[in-house]
Enzyme design. Structure first.
Site, PDB file in Angstrom:
ATOM      1  N   ALA A 128      22.681 -53.543 -35.057  1.00  0.00           N
ATOM      2  CA  ALA A 128      22.654 -54.691 -34.140  1.00  0.00           C
ATOM      3  C   ALA A 128      22.460 -56.008 -34.900  1.00  0.00           C
ATOM      4  O   ALA A 128      22.939 -57.059 -34.465  1.00  0.00           O
ATOM      5  CB  ALA A 128      21.555 -54.518 -33.092  1.00  0.00           C
TER       6      ALA A 128
ATOM      7  N   SER B  44      12.740 -49.143 -33.316  1.00  0.00           N
ATOM      8  CA  SER B  44      11.622 -49.049 -32.359  1.00  0.00           C
ATOM      9  C   SER B  44      12.117 -48.851 -30.928  1.00  0.00           C
ATOM     10  O   SER B  44      12.000 -49.751 -30.097  1.00  0.00           O
ATOM     11  CB  SER B  44      10.667 -50.240 -32.471  1.00  0.00           C
ATOM     12  OG  SER B  44      11.296 -51.470 -32.734  1.00  0.00           O
TER      13      SER B  44
HETATM   14  P1  ADP Z   1      20.392 -53.419 -38.335  1.00  0.00           P
HETATM   15  O1  ADP Z   1      19.433 -53.917 -39.382  1.00  0.00           O
HETATM   16  O2  ADP Z   1      19.997 -53.821 -36.953  1.00  0.00           O
HETATM   17  O3  ADP Z   1      20.675 -51.947 -38.451  1.00  0.00           O
HETATM   18  P2  ADP Z   1      22.361 -54.850 -39.898  1.00  0.00           P
HETATM   19  O4  ADP Z   1      21.698 -56.179 -40.064  1.00  0.00           O
HETATM   20  O5  ADP Z   1      22.310 -53.894 -41.042  1.00  0.00           O
HETATM   21  O6  ADP Z   1      21.804 -54.166 -38.565  1.00  0.00           O
HETATM   22  O7  ADP Z   1      23.914 -55.075 -39.521  1.00  0.00           O
HETATM   23  C1  ADP Z   1      24.322 -56.053 -38.576  1.00  0.00           C
HETATM   24  C2  ADP Z   1      25.804 -56.429 -38.778  1.00  0.00           C
HETATM   25  O8  ADP Z   1      26.208 -57.274 -37.692  1.00  0.00           O
HETATM   26  C3  ADP Z   1      26.058 -57.199 -40.056  1.00  0.00           C
HETATM   27  O9  ADP Z   1      27.294 -56.775 -40.599  1.00  0.00           O
HETATM   28  C4  ADP Z   1      26.162 -58.660 -39.554  1.00  0.00           C
HETATM   29  O10 ADP Z   1      26.967 -59.467 -40.383  1.00  0.00           O
HETATM   30  C5  ADP Z   1      26.795 -58.480 -38.184  1.00  0.00           C
HETATM   31  N1  ADP Z   1      26.495 -59.578 -37.230  1.00  0.00           N
HETATM   32  C6  ADP Z   1      27.401 -60.264 -36.492  1.00  0.00           C
HETATM   33  N2  ADP Z   1      26.833 -61.188 -35.707  1.00  0.00           N
HETATM   34  C7  ADP Z   1      25.507 -61.111 -35.934  1.00  0.00           C
HETATM   35  C8  ADP Z   1      24.378 -61.828 -35.406  1.00  0.00           C
HETATM   36  N3  ADP Z   1      24.490 -62.800 -34.509  1.00  0.00           N
HETATM   37  N4  ADP Z   1      23.158 -61.466 -35.865  1.00  0.00           N
HETATM   38  C9  ADP Z   1      23.024 -60.473 -36.763  1.00  0.00           C
HETATM   39  N5  ADP Z   1      24.044 -59.763 -37.300  1.00  0.00           N
HETATM   40  C10 ADP Z   1      25.288 -60.068 -36.887  1.00  0.00           C
END
Ligand code: ADP
Length: 188
Positions: A15, A85
């Site tokens: 996300a 979480s």
């Molecule tokens: P998580 O830590 O929740 O598992 P990640 O940060 O590893 O997710 O991955 C999120 C992905 O979504 C990344 O590739 C990021 O570039 C993309 N993305 C697109 N829009 C957003 C946004 N508004 N906020 C955060 N990530 C984003």
């Protein structure tokens, strides 16, 4: 000593919890805030090594993160926790334990639709989960309980990383936990 806080990200895998953490840490440090990050993936390789993905193990994992967040944030550290979480009750339990120290708990719901996450599939896990190759995968074959009243809601379906990060920083400023850059430059 600056005021500590716990900034608690929750949301499905992919996300944007880690991405937003990485985006805001330098911003917060530039504002003079002492920061520690408790990232879910990293915690599972050390603090919670050996825990699995049953409800009991997930709860233990989150309670451990909450415990460390409480100790640090009551001593003036801005703690960022970034773990899925999935269970509301445990998030609320952690919130209560942090707030009992007189420390602010700021819950950030990083929302993204399953369609977006499957299309994005940053870690290649959704395809495997949908194919049944990974069991107990949150959002596919395991529950995720959305926060009912998060302090911040960002939607990575339709916001840029910069937009979501700015929303979070603005909330921390509005809560008085972080001093706006302009105010610092103005000389305190
Ligand atoms: P998580 O830590 O929740 O598992 P990640 O940060 O590893 O997710 O991955 C999120 C992905 O979504 C990344 O590739 C990021 O570039 C993309 N993305 C697109 N829009 C957003 C946004 N508004 N906020 C955060 N990530 C984003």
């Amino acid at each position: 000593m600056s005021q500590g806080f716990t900034l608690w990200f929750t949301g499905l895998s992919g996300a944007g919890k880690t991405t937003l953490t990485e985006a805001i840490v330098p911003e917060l440090r530039a504002r003079g805030v002492k920061i520690e990050v408790l990232d879910g993936d990293e915690v599972r390789t050390n603090l919670s090594k050996g825990l699995g993905f049953s409800k009991e193990d997930r709860d233990t994992n989150i309670r451990r993160i909450g415990y460390v967040a409480r100790l640090l944030s009551r001593n003036g550290v801005g703690v960022i926790a970034a773990a899925i979480s999935p269970y509301r009750e445990i998030r609320d339990e952690v919130r209560a334990s942090v707030e009992a120290e007189g420390v602010k708990f700021v819950e950030v719901f990083v929302k993204a639709s399953l369609d977006t996450l499957v299309a994005r599939d940053v870690k290649g896990l959704y395809k495997k989960a949908i194919a049944g190759e990974i069991k107990q995968f949150t959002g596919v074959s395991d529950p995720y309980e959305e926060p009912l009243n998060p302090e911040v809601l960002v939607s990575s379906d339709n916001e840029t990383v910069a937009q979501s990060a700015a929303t979070i920083i603005a909330k921390l400023e509005a809560l008085g936990l972080v001093i706006p850059l302009a105010a610092r430059a103005g000389g305190a």
